[in-house]
Write a protein that holds these residues in place. Structure first.
Motif, PDB file in Angstrom:
ATOM      1  N   GLY A  83       0.772  -1.232   0.000  1.00 16.08           N
ATOM      2  CA  GLY A  83       0.000   0.000   0.000  1.00 16.08           C
ATOM      3  C   GLY A  83       0.803   1.280   0.000  1.00 16.08           C
ATOM      4  N   VAL A  84       2.132   1.189   0.102  1.00 14.89           N
ATOM      5  CA  VAL A  84       2.928   2.417   0.092  1.00 14.89           C
ATOM      6  C   VAL A  84       3.146   2.871  -1.347  1.00 14.89           C
ATOM      7  CG1 VAL A  84       4.099   1.735   2.214  1.00 14.89           C
ATOM      8  CG2 VAL A  84       5.152   1.218   0.015  1.00 14.89           C
ATOM      9  N   ALA A  85       3.542   4.114  -1.502  1.00 10.64           N
ATOM     10  CA  ALA A  85       3.767   4.666  -2.839  1.00 10.64           C
ATOM     11  C   ALA A  85       4.831   3.851  -3.577  1.00 10.64           C
ATOM     12  CB  ALA A  85       4.208   6.122  -2.716  1.00 10.64           C
ATOM     13  N   GLY A  86       4.526   3.512  -4.813  1.00  6.32           N
ATOM     14  CA  GLY A  86       5.467   2.759  -5.630  1.00  6.32           C
ATOM     15  C   GLY A  86       5.301   1.257  -5.550  1.00  6.32           C
ATOM     16  N   ASN A  87       4.473   0.773  -4.631  1.00  4.55           N
ATOM     17  CA  ASN A  87       4.241  -0.668  -4.523  1.00  4.55           C
ATOM     18  C   ASN A  87       3.062  -1.034  -5.418  1.00  4.55           C
ATOM     19  OD1 ASN A  87       3.843  -3.339  -3.813  1.00  4.55           O
ATOM     20  ND2 ASN A  87       4.124  -2.985  -1.620  1.00  4.55           N
ATOM     21  N   THR A  88       3.372  -1.522  -6.604  1.00  3.95           N
ATOM     22  CA  THR A  88       2.331  -1.876  -7.571  1.00  3.95           C
ATOM     23  C   THR A  88       1.934  -3.346  -7.483  1.00  3.95           C
ATOM     24  OG1 THR A  88       4.020  -2.324  -9.260  1.00  3.95           O
ATOM     25  CG2 THR A  88       3.125  -0.084  -9.168  1.00  3.95           C
ATOM     26  N   VAL A  89       2.536  -4.069  -6.544  1.00  8.34           N
ATOM     27  CA  VAL A  89       2.257  -5.503  -6.414  1.00  8.34           C
ATOM     28  C   VAL A  89       1.213  -5.773  -5.339  1.00  8.34           C
ATOM     29  CG1 VAL A  89       3.257  -7.777  -5.997  1.00  8.34           C
ATOM     30  CG2 VAL A  89       4.593  -6.035  -7.200  1.00  8.34           C
ATOM     31  N   TYR A  90       1.397  -5.163  -4.165  1.00  5.28           N
ATOM     32  CA  TYR A  90       0.482  -5.398  -3.051  1.00  5.28           C
ATOM     33  C   TYR A  90      -0.132  -4.066  -2.609  1.00  5.28           C
ATOM     34  CZ  TYR A  90       2.801  -9.911  -2.945  1.00  5.28           C
ATOM     35  OH  TYR A  90       3.304 -11.141  -3.290  1.00  5.28           O
ATOM     36  N   SER A  91      -1.423  -3.975  -2.766  1.00  2.56           N
ATOM     37  CA  SER A  91      -2.117  -2.732  -2.434  1.00  2.56           C
ATOM     38  C   SER A  91      -2.498  -2.635  -0.966  1.00  2.56           C
ATOM     39  CB  SER A  91      -3.387  -2.602  -3.287  1.00  2.56           C
ATOM     40  OG  SER A  91      -4.265  -3.696  -3.043  1.00  2.56           O
ATOM     41  N   SER A  92      -2.493  -3.760  -0.259  1.00  2.00           N
ATOM     42  CA  SER A  92      -2.943  -3.765   1.130  1.00  2.00           C
ATOM     43  C   SER A  92      -2.392  -4.968   1.871  1.00  2.00           C
ATOM     44  CB  SER A  92      -4.480  -3.810   1.194  1.00  2.00           C
ATOM     45  OG  SER A  92      -4.945  -5.050   0.666  1.00  2.00           O
ATOM     46  N   GLU A  93      -2.464  -4.924   3.203  1.00  8.01           N
ATOM     47  CA  GLU A  93      -2.072  -6.075   4.002  1.00  8.01           C
ATOM     48  C   GLU A  93      -2.996  -7.260   3.735  1.00  8.01           C
ATOM     49  OE1 GLU A  93       0.155  -4.126   7.866  1.00  8.01           O
ATOM     50  OE2 GLU A  93      -2.002  -4.503   8.012  1.00  8.01           O
ATOM     51  N   LEU A  94      -4.227  -6.980   3.426  1.00  7.40           N
ATOM     52  CA  LEU A  94      -5.164  -8.055   3.074  1.00  7.40           C
ATOM     53  C   LEU A  94      -4.648  -8.843   1.876  1.00  7.40           C
ATOM     54  CD1 LEU A  94      -7.975  -9.410   3.422  1.00  7.40           C
ATOM     55  CD2 LEU A  94      -8.875  -7.700   1.837  1.00  7.40           C
ATOM     56  N   ALA A  95      -4.129  -8.146   0.875  1.00  7.85           N
ATOM     57  CA  ALA A  95      -3.605  -8.816  -0.320  1.00  7.85           C
ATOM     58  C   ALA A  95      -2.414  -9.700   0.025  1.00  7.85           C
ATOM     59  CB  ALA A  95      -3.210  -7.775  -1.368  1.00  7.85           C
ATOM     60  N   VAL A  96      -1.584  -9.244   0.952  1.00  4.35           N
ATOM     61  CA  VAL A  96      -0.422 -10.037   1.366  1.00  4.35           C
ATOM     62  C   VAL A  96      -0.860 -11.303   2.099  1.00  4.35           C
ATOM     63  CG1 VAL A  96       1.609 -10.073   2.858  1.00  4.35           C
ATOM     64  CG2 VAL A  96       1.111  -8.038   1.496  1.00  4.35           C
ATOM     65  N   ILE A  97      -1.789 -11.155   3.022  1.00  7.39           N
ATOM     66  CA  ILE A  97      -2.256 -12.319   3.784  1.00  7.39           C
ATOM     67  C   ILE A  97      -2.937 -13.327   2.863  1.00  7.39           C
ATOM     68  CG2 ILE A  97      -3.783 -13.079   5.649  1.00  7.39           C
ATOM     69  CD1 ILE A  97      -3.291 -10.388   7.002  1.00  7.39           C
ATOM     70  N   GLU A  98      -3.700 -12.831   1.919  1.00  8.37           N
ATOM     71  CA  GLU A  98      -4.342 -13.725   0.957  1.00  8.37           C
ATOM     72  C   GLU A  98      -3.298 -14.484   0.148  1.00  8.37           C
ATOM     73  OE1 GLU A  98      -7.931 -13.603  -2.376  1.00  8.37           O
ATOM     74  OE2 GLU A  98      -6.886 -11.745  -1.817  1.00  8.37           O
ATOM     75  N   GLU A  99      -2.241 -13.804  -0.268  1.00  5.12           N
ATOM     76  CA  GLU A  99      -1.149 -14.439  -1.008  1.00  5.12           C
ATOM     77  C   GLU A  99      -0.520 -15.560  -0.183  1.00  5.12           C
ATOM     78  OE1 GLU A  99       0.326 -14.775  -4.200  1.00  5.12           O
ATOM     79  OE2 GLU A  99       1.440 -12.862  -4.227  1.00  5.12           O
ATOM     80  N   LEU A 100      -0.275 -15.280   1.080  1.00  5.43           N
ATOM     81  CA  LEU A 100       0.359 -16.262   1.962  1.00  5.43           C
ATOM     82  C   LEU A 100      -0.525 -17.486   2.193  1.00  5.43           C
ATOM     83  CD1 LEU A 100       1.830 -13.733   4.541  1.00  5.43           C
ATOM     84  CD2 LEU A 100       3.177 -15.207   3.036  1.00  5.43           C
ATOM     85  N   ILE A 101      -1.809 -17.257   2.431  1.00  4.29           N
ATOM     86  CA  ILE A 101      -2.716 -18.389   2.659  1.00  4.29           C
ATOM     87  C   ILE A 101      -2.854 -19.230   1.398  1.00  4.29           C
ATOM     88  CG2 ILE A 101      -5.078 -19.072   3.252  1.00  4.29           C
ATOM     89  CD1 ILE A 101      -5.262 -16.533   4.961  1.00  4.29           C
ATOM     90  N   ASN A 102      -2.992 -18.571   0.260  1.00  4.25           N
ATOM     91  CA  ASN A 102      -3.117 -19.314  -0.995  1.00  4.25           C
ATOM     92  C   ASN A 102      -1.845 -20.086  -1.317  1.00  4.25           C
ATOM     93  OD1 ASN A 102      -5.795 -18.802  -1.780  1.00  4.25           O
ATOM     94  ND2 ASN A 102      -5.262 -16.784  -2.570  1.00  4.25           N
ATOM     95  N   GLY A 103      -0.688 -19.555  -0.907  1.00  2.04           N
ATOM     96  CA  GLY A 103       0.551 -20.301  -1.088  1.00  2.04           C
ATOM     97  C   GLY A 103       0.543 -21.595  -0.294  1.00  2.04           C
TER      98      GLY A 103
END
Length: 389
Positions: free
Chosen positions: A226-246
């Motif tokens: 979610g910080v400026a320049g981060n075009t991969v993960y827009s939020s902590e929710l997106a990160v947690i979802e990535e980890l669980i799906n992994g």
């Protein structure tokens, strides 16, 4: 909590008075204030995400790179050696490098995917026909040339085949059986492995694009969504979802792919050619390490390390019983996989053709199926209920 308006309160009082016969002397009964069930939960995820990024993922890839360096040194000793101990040391170095790789398959996203590190290091099945052609026709072997070859004649399993033999009757090989070309091929393969492992390590810690020094380390992208320049993960929710799906992805791959494909639907249809790591007889260790990787992400730690935040803490904030149950199912799956070898240390490629072994294999598959169902049906839905703190 919702509150009544004055008009609603008046209606409630009239209703109560009417029920009491309309006596003006009756004490009014206070209305019950309705409530809306709160099914959400709060959890501050920053510390957890930082820990998983640095102490689990980055540490794991740094270990892989270090093990790659050790593998290079071990294979280089084989060039003129007649010592069986040197071959055993190289075999052990291969197994040691295999561990962080297999555990890392619980988070096989980011540079390992975008830079094609996975197929470069771990393509299966091995193309033994082309491998033997290279051994017969190649004038020599060097790392840069091998990198231009197909993935199925490089990586883990090419080294495995050369180090351990065909794995049919045993997983041992005498050093006298290693030809000069096999030794040269092994050394070059180990160097290629080291280069790819170092690229992966750098992608997480230096720049996730090797040709762009200004690109952020992938660890920064994952840990600072979610910080400026981060075009991969827009939020902590997106990160947690990535980890669980992994986690779900590797549990599914082990249960429904790595184990079930060679297992088949009957002892007659069991297919040893589909067994990964069959030359070294390291299959069960691989499978257990895959789920140990799931445990690392869930617990937020490597075995023996101090307790830090992992996905278990996220689940626990929503449902303490579920958090404990999933942890137990992960451990149970690892135990059931290890138990496939039975009392006589039976390799997986033999167990799929053994009646008792197949019973133990089915038990492991069932444990993995149960774990996958819990992650999909009980853990993933928590994402929609989470209220970031």
């Amino acid at each position: 909590m919702k509150s009544f308006t004055h008009s609603a309160l008046a209606i409630a009082l009239i209703s109560v008075l009417g029920a009491c016969g309309g006596s003006g002397s009756s004490e009014p009964v206070a209305p019950t204030t309705p409530t809306t069930p709160d099914t959400g939960f709060s959890f501050a995820a920053t510390a957890m995400i930082t820990n998983l990024t640095q102490d689990v993922i980055v540490t794991g890839y740094a270990d892989l790179a270090a093990k790659g360096s050790e593998l290079v040194l071990a294979t280089q000793k084989l060039i003129n050696s007649t010592s069986q101990a040197d071959l055993v040391a190289a075999q052990d170095a291969w197994k040691a490098a295999r561990q962080p790789w297999e555990q890392g398959e619980s988070h096989i996203f980011g540079p390992v995917d975008s830079l094609s590190i996975d197929p470069h290091l771990d393509s299966w099945p091995l193309n033994t026909t082309d491998l033997n052609v290279q051994l017969t026709t190649a004038a020599g072997f060097d790392a840069e040339t091998i990198k231009s070859w197909n993935d199925d004649v490089q990586g883990f399993h090419t080294m495995e085949y050369l180090l351990f033999g065909d794995g049919i009757s045993d997983n041992t090989k005498d050093i006298s059986e290693l030809t000069v070309k096999e030794r040269e091929y092994l050394i070059a393969l180990a160097q290629v492995f080291h280069d790819h492992a170092k690229t992966l390590d750098d992608a997480w810690q230096v720049s996730h694009k090797p040709d762009d020094a200004n690109a952020k380390p992938y660890a920064e992208l994952l840990s600072q969504p979610g910080v400026a320049g981060n075009t991969v993960y827009s939020s902590e929710l997106a990160v947690i979802e990535e980890l669980i799906n992994g986690m779900i992805g590797i549990v599914d791959e082990v249960g429904n792919g790595k184990i079930s494909d060679p297992f088949g639907d009957s002892i007659t249809n069991a297919d040893t050619s589909k067994v990964e790591s069959q030359y070294s007889w390291n299959s069960l260790t691989d499978f257990a390490n895959n789920i140990q990787g799931v445990r690392n992400v869930y617990q937020g730690e490597f075995t023996g390390n101090a307790d830090k935040q992992g996905l278990k803490d996220f689940v626990n904030a929503a449902d303490a019983n579920l958090a404990v149950r999933v942890a137990s199912e992960i451990d149970d799956a690892i135990i059931k996989i290890q138990a496939i070898s039975g009392s006589n240390n039976m390799p997986f490629r033999q167990a799929i053709k053994d009646a008792n072994g197949r019973v133990r294999i089915q038990t492991a598959i069932d444990a993995l199926t149960k774990l996958k169902a819990s992650l999909e049906s009980d853990v993933i839905p928590l994402l929609s209920k989470w209220k970031p703190a």
